[in-house]
Each structure stands twice: as structure tokens, then as C-alpha cells.
Design a protein around this motif. Structure first.
Motif, PDB file in Angstrom:
ATOM      1  N   ILE A   1       0.727  -1.446  -0.091  1.00 39.52           N
ATOM      2  CA  ILE A   1       0.001  -0.091  -0.014  1.00 39.52           C
ATOM      3  C   ILE A   1       0.869   0.978   0.175  1.00 39.52           C
ATOM      4  O   ILE A   1       1.855   1.269   0.861  1.00 39.52           O
ATOM      5  CB  ILE A   1      -1.106  -0.043   1.206  1.00 39.52           C
TER       6      ILE A   1
ATOM      7  N   ASP B   1       0.664   4.717   1.029  1.00 40.47           N
ATOM      8  CA  ASP B   1      -0.200   5.615   2.035  1.00 40.47           C
ATOM      9  C   ASP B   1      -0.297   6.960   1.246  1.00 40.47           C
ATOM     10  O   ASP B   1      -1.560   7.634   1.704  1.00 40.47           O
ATOM     11  CB  ASP B   1       0.485   5.795   3.338  1.00 40.47           C
TER      12      ASP B   1
ATOM     13  N   ALA C   1      -3.340   3.123  -5.701  1.00 39.26           N
ATOM     14  CA  ALA C   1      -2.371   2.984  -4.491  1.00 39.26           C
ATOM     15  C   ALA C   1      -1.657   1.631  -4.015  1.00 39.26           C
ATOM     16  O   ALA C   1      -1.094   1.708  -3.013  1.00 39.26           O
ATOM     17  CB  ALA C   1      -3.261   3.537  -3.298  1.00 39.26           C
TER      18      ALA C   1
ATOM     19  N   CYS D   1      -8.922  -1.362  -6.480  1.00 39.98           N
ATOM     20  CA  CYS D   1      -8.259   0.006  -6.054  1.00 39.98           C
ATOM     21  C   CYS D   1      -8.498   1.097  -7.116  1.00 39.98           C
ATOM     22  O   CYS D   1      -7.712   0.817  -8.313  1.00 39.98           O
ATOM     23  CB  CYS D   1      -6.899  -0.198  -5.618  1.00 39.98           C
TER      24      CYS D   1
ATOM     25  N   CYS E   1      -3.375   6.614  -1.125  1.00 39.70           N
ATOM     26  CA  CYS E   1      -4.538   5.787  -0.427  1.00 39.70           C
ATOM     27  C   CYS E   1      -5.606   6.941   0.103  1.00 39.70           C
ATOM     28  O   CYS E   1      -5.344   7.663   0.672  1.00 39.70           O
ATOM     29  CB  CYS E   1      -4.112   4.651   0.469  1.00 39.70           C
TER      30      CYS E   1
ATOM     31  N   ASP F   1      -7.516   4.326  -6.892  1.00 38.48           N
ATOM     32  CA  ASP F   1      -6.629   5.148  -6.402  1.00 38.48           C
ATOM     33  C   ASP F   1      -5.075   4.724  -7.054  1.00 38.48           C
ATOM     34  O   ASP F   1      -4.222   5.648  -6.988  1.00 38.48           O
ATOM     35  CB  ASP F   1      -6.563   5.793  -4.993  1.00 38.48           C
TER      36      ASP F   1
END
Length: 273
Positions: free
Chosen positions: A62, A64, A110, A106, A67, A108
Motif C-alpha cells: 500500500i 499511503d 495506491a 483500487c 490511498c 486510486d
């Protein structure tokens, strides 16, 4: 043709039968040891390994900064490998089954692709036998992807597959797509109980199967009676002999310890094929 040698429980003599069948085969034969948590076919066939490579699987990482904490990756993960604590999102790589669902949901961008080492695949030759086995990394619980990778190396010749014991995911993945399964059991209450579980799985998967009863002169006759009642062929019965136990302790196959078993083993293989 692909023939898997399996058992509902450990200690029935599954690997002894599998390695002996490989030695009895007429023509080209390949031996795949898919018992990746404890492969021991190499102890009996003694191959010379020529290649070794690390097998890895994809896991999420991930980012951040990108996200938005929407939680879609957490919601799609059936194995709780992605969890949110307030505004913190964490990945537990040991729980990840590499289904790639989190990458798909997902929006995004991310989630980056990272890798985790699962184990090692080694291959070589034991005489004329093309030998392949997988060894899962110590502490690793996800051996199914390693089994899949070992099975990808199956050739066009006769393939003997040593399956892991039990009826869980590693067993199902090993026998999936094979032509026939030989179940090695013993005439004991535990042997019969686990044999019933394994047969039910194979029937659900619609895979032809037969039974080899090891140490057949011990215990009782309930295993053979159950097979007869269920129309399951008893392909062979191997009596207990001290010479077999002594040979096993020396790392010898059944046909090496007791050459009289060579012809019955060849007959068994021909019957299955």
C-alpha cells in the motif's frame, strides 16, 4: 498420463509406493513430488539436481500517499490480509493468497505489486527418471502456489505425482486435473476413516481412483470390505515384512528391498494405465 499417489493420512507408505511405481515404469517417466511441506521422494530415488530456482508470489504493498482509505481492498479480501485501524491500513503478507482482487478494486492506484518467497523448486534426474520437487520455505503456510508451479513442469510422458497427505487445499490442488489417483491406506480404524474422507473428495472432483492396502496382514478386513461395498477397486495388497521396514530405514524403495514386488508393481501400473 498423470497418476497421483495419495493418502488420507500420513505414514501409510504413499511415497514408498510412488517411488517404486516410477522405477517400474516402462519408458519415459517423470516424478513430481508435490508434498512440498515435507518432500522425501529424493531420499529414495536419489536424483542429481541440475536446476534450482526460488518461487515467489505476488502480494500487495500500500502506498499511503495515494490511498484514500476507501476500504475496498479490505472488503474484497476474504482472508483478512488487508486490515484498517482508523486511518491506518496494514497488509499481513502471510495471510495473502495472491488472488489479485485488491489490485482490481483500487481506484486510486495506491497498491503496488510486491513479492514474497514461497519456496524452492529443484529438478534433475534419478537415472532415467525426470525428477522435480518443491520445498516450501520454513514458516510458510501457503504452499498451494508452489504446488501449482511444480505441476506446470509436467511433461508429455507418464507422470507419477506424490501428493501431500490429508484432504485439504494442497491435496485438492495436487490431484486436480490428473487422470487417476491411487490411494494408499492401511487396515486400521484411522486408515479407514481417512480413506472415506479422501474418496468423498475424489468423487466430488469426479476423478477415477483405486486403493492399495499397505501392511495388509495387520489390523482387520474392514477397509477391504468397505471398498468392495463401494465398488472401489483394490489394486494391490502389500503385506508387512521386516525386510521392507529395514529397507525403508536405509532409504530403499519397496522394489529394491523386496524384488518380488517388481512384477506386481508393474502389473498395477499397467492396470491403471
Amino acid at each position: 498420463m498423470q497418476i497421483a499417489i495419495a493418502s488420507g493420512k500420513g505414514g501409510t507408505g504413499k511415497t514408498s509406493v510412488a517411488t517404486s511405481l516410477a522405477l517400474c515404469a516402462d519408458g519415459a517417466v517423470q516424478f513430481l513430488d508435490c508434498d512440498v511441506e515435507e518432500p522425501n521422494g529424493h531420499i529414495f530415488l536419489k536424483p542429481e539436481f541440475s536446476t534450482s530456482r526460488i518461487h515467489t508470489t505476488v502480494i500487495p504493498h500500500i502506498n499511503d500517499d495515494h490511498c484514500s482509505l476507501c476500504g475496498k481492498c479490505r472488503n474484497i479480501c476474504r482472508f483478512n490480509a488487508i486490515t484498517m485501524f482508523g486511518e491506518t491500513i496494514m497488509v499481513f503478507s502471510e495471510l495473502c493468497h495472491s488472488c489479485n482482487g485488491c489490485f482490481l478494486v483500487c481506484e486510486d492506484n495506491a497498491i503496488a505489486r510486491d513479492t514474497r518467497e514461497i519456496g524452492v523448486i529443484e529438478s534433475g534426474y534419478a537415472g532415467s527418471i525426470d525428477f522435480v520437487h518443491g520445498r516450501v520455505r520454513i514458516g510458510e503456510a501457503m504452499g498451494v502456489s508452489l504446488i501449482k508451479e511444480v505441476k506446470k513442469m509436467a511433461g508429455e510422458s507418464l507422470v507419477i505425482i506424490d501428493a501431500p497427505p490429508g484432504t485439504s487445499c494442497p491435496f485438492v490442488e495436487t490431484v486436480r486435473g490428473v487422470d487417476y489417483v491411487i490411494l494408499v491406506t492401511e487396515p486400521t480404524p484411522f486408515g479407514l476413516y481417512d480413506l472415506k474422507l479422501t474418496v468423498q473428495v475424489l468423487r466430488d472432483l469426479n476423478i477415477p481412483h483405486g486403493v492399495v492396502i499397505n501392511r495388509s496382514d495387520y489390523g482387520d478386513h474392514r477397509v477391504e470390505e468397505w471398498c468392495t461395498h463401494g465398488h472401489i477397486p483394490v489394486l494391490m495388497k502389500i503385506p508387512f515384512q521386516r525386510s521392507l521396514a529395514e529397507g525403508y530405514a536405509r532409504g530403499e524403495t519397496l522394489v529394491e528391498s523386496l524384488p518380488e514386488l517388481l512384477q506386481p508393481m508393474q502389473d498395477l501400473l499397467q492396470e491403471v494405465m
